[in-house]
Design a protein around this motif. Sequence first.
Motif, mmCIF file in Angstrom:
data_model
loop_
_atom_site.group_PDB
_atom_site.id
_atom_site.type_symbol
_atom_site.label_atom_id
_atom_site.label_comp_id
_atom_site.label_asym_id
_atom_site.label_seq_id
_atom_site.Cartn_x
_atom_site.Cartn_y
_atom_site.Cartn_z
ATOM 1 N N GLY A 1 0.784 -1.239 0.000
ATOM 2 C CA GLY A 1 0.000 0.000 0.000
ATOM 3 C C GLY A 1 0.809 1.278 0.000
ATOM 4 O O GLY A 1 0.240 2.363 0.089
ATOM 5 N N ALA A 2 2.139 1.195 -0.111
ATOM 6 C CA ALA A 2 2.965 2.405 -0.010
ATOM 7 C C ALA A 2 2.585 3.435 -1.073
ATOM 8 O O ALA A 2 2.583 4.633 -0.819
ATOM 9 N N GLN A 3 2.244 2.958 -2.261
ATOM 10 C CA GLN A 3 1.948 3.865 -3.369
ATOM 11 C C GLN A 3 0.555 4.471 -3.245
ATOM 12 O O GLN A 3 0.299 5.563 -3.755
ATOM 13 N N SER A 4 -0.353 3.771 -2.563
ATOM 14 C CA SER A 4 -1.757 4.190 -2.558
ATOM 15 C C SER A 4 -2.186 4.894 -1.274
ATOM 16 O O SER A 4 -3.354 5.268 -1.138
ATOM 17 N N LEU A 5 -1.254 5.092 -0.332
ATOM 18 C CA LEU A 5 -1.594 5.724 0.948
ATOM 19 C C LEU A 5 -2.295 7.074 0.747
ATOM 20 O O LEU A 5 -3.441 7.272 1.157
ATOM 21 N N LEU A 6 -1.600 8.017 0.128
ATOM 22 C CA LEU A 6 -2.180 9.350 -0.077
ATOM 23 C C LEU A 6 -3.401 9.316 -1.001
ATOM 24 O O LEU A 6 -4.464 9.859 -0.646
ATOM 25 N N PRO A 7 -3.325 8.666 -2.169
ATOM 26 C CA PRO A 7 -4.519 8.640 -3.032
ATOM 27 C C PRO A 7 -5.737 8.021 -2.345
ATOM 28 O O PRO A 7 -6.855 8.535 -2.491
ATOM 29 N N ALA A 8 -5.537 6.950 -1.581
ATOM 30 C CA ALA A 8 -6.678 6.277 -0.949
ATOM 31 C C ALA A 8 -7.307 7.154 0.124
ATOM 32 O O ALA A 8 -8.535 7.255 0.217
ATOM 33 N N VAL A 9 -6.493 7.806 0.937
ATOM 34 C CA VAL A 9 -7.047 8.629 2.020
ATOM 35 C C VAL A 9 -7.680 9.900 1.446
ATOM 36 O O VAL A 9 -8.760 10.323 1.881
ATOM 37 N N PHE A 10 -7.047 10.494 0.441
ATOM 38 C CA PHE A 10 -7.639 11.691 -0.170
ATOM 39 C C PHE A 10 -8.975 11.349 -0.819
ATOM 40 O O PHE A 10 -9.959 12.094 -0.685
ATOM 41 N N THR A 11 -9.017 10.208 -1.500
ATOM 42 C CA THR A 11 -10.244 9.780 -2.170
ATOM 43 C C THR A 11 -11.367 9.531 -1.163
ATOM 44 O O THR A 11 -12.502 9.998 -1.334
ATOM 45 N N GLY A 12 -11.041 8.803 -0.105
ATOM 46 C CA GLY A 12 -12.051 8.495 0.912
ATOM 47 C C GLY A 12 -12.545 9.740 1.627
ATOM 48 O O GLY A 12 -13.750 9.905 1.856
ATOM 49 N N ALA A 13 -11.621 10.630 1.961
ATOM 50 C CA ALA A 13 -12.008 11.853 2.673
ATOM 51 C C ALA A 13 -12.837 12.762 1.770
ATOM 52 O O ALA A 13 -13.780 13.420 2.226
ATOM 53 N N SER A 14 -12.509 12.799 0.484
ATOM 54 C CA SER A 14 -13.293 13.608 -0.467
ATOM 55 C C SER A 14 -14.706 13.070 -0.570
ATOM 56 O O SER A 14 -15.680 13.841 -0.563
ATOM 57 N N ALA A 15 -14.826 11.746 -0.663
ATOM 58 C CA ALA A 15 -16.152 11.130 -0.784
ATOM 59 C C ALA A 15 -16.986 11.432 0.456
ATOM 60 O O ALA A 15 -18.191 11.676 0.359
ATOM 61 N N ARG A 16 -16.354 11.422 1.621
ATOM 62 C CA ARG A 16 -17.083 11.670 2.860
ATOM 63 C C ARG A 16 -17.488 13.130 3.031
ATOM 64 O O ARG A 16 -18.355 13.456 3.835
ATOM 65 N N ALA A 17 -16.841 14.022 2.297
ATOM 66 C CA ALA A 17 -17.219 15.435 2.364
ATOM 67 C C ALA A 17 -18.524 15.687 1.611
ATOM 68 O O ALA A 17 -19.205 16.691 1.844
ATOM 69 N N GLY A 18 -18.885 14.798 0.700
ATOM 70 C CA GLY A 18 -20.145 14.913 -0.029
ATOM 71 C C GLY A 18 -20.251 16.215 -0.816
ATOM 72 O O GLY A 18 -19.270 16.662 -1.414
ATOM 73 N N ASP A 19 -21.424 16.821 -0.764
ATOM 74 C CA ASP A 19 -21.660 18.037 -1.535
ATOM 75 C C ASP A 19 -20.839 19.214 -1.015
ATOM 76 O O ASP A 19 -20.638 20.203 -1.716
ATOM 77 N N ALA A 20 -20.389 19.108 0.220
ATOM 78 C CA ALA A 20 -19.625 20.211 0.814
ATOM 79 C C ALA A 20 -18.136 20.141 0.465
ATOM 80 O O ALA A 20 -17.316 20.847 1.047
ATOM 81 N N LEU A 21 -17.776 19.279 -0.487
ATOM 82 C CA LEU A 21 -16.360 19.048 -0.793
ATOM 83 C C LEU A 21 -15.602 20.339 -1.112
ATOM 84 O O LEU A 21 -15.980 21.106 -1.989
ATOM 85 N N ASP A 22 -14.542 20.550 -0.370
ATOM 86 C CA ASP A 22 -13.602 21.639 -0.612
ATOM 87 C C ASP A 22 -12.234 20.960 -0.666
ATOM 88 O O ASP A 22 -11.712 20.526 0.362
#
Length: 461
Positions: free
Chosen positions: A336-357
């Motif tokens: 998972g070394a390569q996907s750490l940042l992309p995975a967390v950014f992706t998940g956090a963006s999805a959880r922000a929903g319509d309020a995504l900044d």
Amino acid sequence: MSAKADLAIRGAVVISDGAYARDILIRDGRISALVEAGASAANREIDARGLLALPGMVDAHVHFNEPGRTDWEGWANGTRAAAAGGTTTVLDMPLNSVPPVLDGASFDVKKAAAEKASIVDFGLWGGLVDADPASLRELSERGAVGVKAFLCDSGVAEFPALHEEDLVPALRAAAGAGLVVALHCEDDALVREATARVRGEGTHDAAAWPLSRPPLVEIRAVAGACAAAREAGARIHIVHLSAMEALGAVGAARDMGTDVSVETCPHYLTFDESDLTRQGASLKCAPPIRDRRNRDGLWRALLDGKIDFVASDHSPCPPDLKASADMFAAWGGVAGAQSLLPAVFTGASARAGDALDVRKVAGFVVWRLAARPAKRFGLWPRKGAIAPGSDADVVLFDPDREWTLDAEASRTRGVDPYIGRSFRGKVVRTLVGGRTVYNERETVPNPARGRFIPRGEVAEG
Ligand SMILES: [Zn+2]
């Protein structure tokens, strides 16, 4: 005015303790100044308009198993994967290299191997397998980031677990040497009991794996570790927390003044049991990937700070060790070394929903994947910040790009469970100490000049 900068990164929005448009000036491998757009001359320039500039991620938990098991994952290949994912500092675990890092001599062997091949900066964990004060002193003097111990079988014979009755003395010895202790928290007796029961029913498929290590295994071990740390006056770090219910004991321990930090991993935040059943051994790890409710609970705990940070626990192996249909026979470890940042950014963006900044999400990711781990292990503000005096470890990141990881782009050894996953946010370029180590547009020639970063060192000036 100081001398001309070696390099200017122009036009990005800097995400570090806020978000602001600044050009980043770099001199002698460090950030010399943050200036208004276009101000001040430099010998070379990078056009970063439209991108975010993040401090490089600090991945506090990787297994680059060189020397000894370089064919599983080594420094050159593993750090190439890390750099492609925006990680500029890795903290490497004392196993599964051979010899394991248990004293000064084995520490020196690992450090020499890393200095030869690593393309990012690195710190080293030592191992805690008994309460030997001489070995701990050697590790501490060499700048080990801390020491790691297992409360259950480690998976490799050369790195024994701590017996329950040896835990407090070992923690006391580590505290005496000034070392934080990273603990793999699964209760050995409960693992054995559940494993025997599940195997006795004749099941050995992917669905059987989490049943053999239920949440109780972690809940009890984490509670025991927190109580032992209080008794020993030790600082502890719970690695790869998977069962969100185990956080109850951590909260109580913190309330009592015990110094305990917690990490979880991108695979626990990205996948759930249904993925494990579908993908099989590529997602086998211990503790196991759990159900969706648990995964959502881990996200909530990360967002509200009950979990301190996310680290990859990158631990691949040769594909044949993952090939068995018997989940109990397959190697446990996720790449998972390569996907750490992309995975967390992706998940956090999805959880922000319509309020995504996206700047806000990037700020969250920088705090949880760079600044917080750097602070915990005495590497901040040299690492984990874009500020004058910090190392020029910079990730140029496109927060709006949507992309899918394919086999060709995966740089990990072994089986990469993220192949086929779609992400939001893409690392465009990664610099370590002002030198480009990854550029999505071109191959970077031989960038292996990673430096050892001892615990506790801070940037001057
Ligand atoms: Zn690990």
